[in-house]
Design a protein around this motif. Sequence first.
Motif, short mmCIF file in Angstrom:
data_model
loop_
_atom_site.label_atom_id
_atom_site.label_comp_id
_atom_site.label_asym_id
_atom_site.label_seq_id
_atom_site.Cartn_x
_atom_site.Cartn_y
_atom_site.Cartn_z
N ARG A 19 3.49 4.32 3.38
CA ARG A 19 3.28 2.92 3.00
C ARG A 19 3.97 2.61 1.67
NH1 ARG A 19 -1.98 3.94 4.73
NH2 ARG A 19 -2.65 4.20 2.56
N TYR A 20 3.78 3.49 0.71
CA TYR A 20 4.35 3.25 -0.63
C TYR A 20 5.87 3.25 -0.59
CZ TYR A 20 5.41 3.97 -5.56
OH TYR A 20 5.93 3.86 -6.82
N GLU A 23 7.19 0.10 1.34
CA GLU A 23 7.08 -1.14 0.57
C GLU A 23 8.07 -1.17 -0.58
OE1 GLU A 23 3.04 -1.30 -0.63
OE2 GLU A 23 2.26 -1.68 1.40
N HIS A 26 11.81 -0.93 1.08
CA HIS A 26 12.05 -1.95 2.11
C HIS A 26 12.74 -1.37 3.35
CE1 HIS A 26 10.81 -5.03 -0.76
NE2 HIS A 26 11.63 -4.47 -1.63
N ARG A 28 11.80 1.64 6.76
CA ARG A 28 10.80 2.54 7.32
C ARG A 28 11.10 3.98 6.92
NH1 ARG A 28 8.58 2.76 13.54
NH2 ARG A 28 7.30 4.65 13.31
N ARG A 133 7.51 -3.98 -9.40
CA ARG A 133 7.57 -4.48 -8.05
C ARG A 133 6.94 -5.85 -7.88
NH1 ARG A 133 5.08 -2.05 -4.06
NH2 ARG A 133 3.51 -0.97 -5.27
N GLY A 180 15.59 -6.16 0.46
CA GLY A 180 14.18 -6.39 0.14
C GLY A 180 14.02 -7.22 -1.12
N ASP A 184 12.41 -11.10 -1.81
CA ASP A 184 11.56 -11.54 -2.92
C ASP A 184 12.12 -12.79 -3.58
OD1 ASP A 184 9.90 -9.36 -2.50
OD2 ASP A 184 10.87 -8.12 -4.03
N ARG A 196 4.37 -8.49 7.12
CA ARG A 196 4.62 -7.12 7.56
C ARG A 196 4.06 -6.94 8.97
NH1 ARG A 196 6.44 -2.85 5.12
NH2 ARG A 196 6.42 -3.97 3.13
N LYS A 199 5.35 -1.22 10.14
CA LYS A 199 5.92 -0.73 8.89
C LYS A 199 7.11 -1.54 8.42
CE LYS A 199 4.46 4.05 9.69
NZ LYS A 199 4.88 5.46 9.84
N ARG A 201 8.97 -5.12 7.19
CA ARG A 201 8.78 -6.41 6.55
C ARG A 201 9.74 -7.41 7.19
NH1 ARG A 201 10.16 -7.84 0.23
NH2 ARG A 201 8.96 -9.79 0.08
#
Length: 335
Positions: A19-20, A23, A26, A28, A133, A180, A184, A196, A199, A201
């Motif tokens: 997950r970290y 994220e 950006h 998998r 982030r 990614g 933003d 999301r 996994k 985005r």
Amino acid sequence: MLERDGSSQDVQFSDALERYLGELLHERIDVRPFEAARSLPSFIGHTYALYEAYILGRRCIIVARIEGAGTPADIAKHIDIVRNATNALAVFATMTISAHNRSRLIGQHVPFIIPGNQLYMPDLAIDLREHFRAPRRRQADGLSPAAQAVLFHHILHPGRSGSTPSLLAERLHYSAMSIGRAFDDLVSTGLAETARHGKERHIRFKAERRRLLEDATPLLRSPVRSLKFVRGNDFGAFLKLAGETALSHLTELARPRIDTFAVAASGWKAISQTVGLIEVDRDEADCIIETWSYDPAGLSDGQTVDALSLYAQFRSHRDERVAMAADQLLESLPW
């Protein structure tokens, strides 16, 4: 380590890593148990949980200390052992670590991952911390180059599926991390939102394409970074027509005396060396090369650069004929 691969604690930790990293980068990231752990000294397997992952295309062995603590000196030695034995990038991981020990690991150039806190991988030029982030405020002078490229790709190619960083990175010739960050930027302007799914985005723009461009127009910037006046003409197959040359191909504007071509600024040196282009004074030039802040080939399948980048470049041109030609570009698009 293999004895603990099936434990719920190890599964939770590998999930937290996935997950970290997903994220933050950006894209998998699959974190799996390291199947060749028995090839390492036994004390490594007894001390650490070992995982394998590919991070930004690099094979990494994650050496995780889920419980307890070790000294930075010992961790550095153990990371060296794993790196030398596997010929991969060895990375230490833990859920918590003191600020003092974290500084000591950085001082010894030991890569580490602390899910939810920091990713430090000097071999990949990464040092990202949690507070970095937060969504960045949009720059006052407009969209970032990557954000503009993502926006233009959506407007120009509505039939091409592509709403994730990994898909758009391949098409626009960026890294997934850069896409990614572009997401933003677009979210911060109010032009888009992200969600999301699993996994991945995904980005979703809030308006239909014509209205979206109108909303984004005040934020658009010319993609051109610099002009190179060059001698040489053996590069037509490499570069796309750009500038007023491209504008004359797509509108009724008269063609200029010499042609203009575009290249990504990052690719200019390699292209110039490959085809032997020599920079000269304007009056001696065979053509003009524009270096762009994003790759013009990522948005156009044709002979010229894309119409929206030309519009961003020329919409406020001091020559009224050129500015009017830029407006004509929008009318020619298949809305």
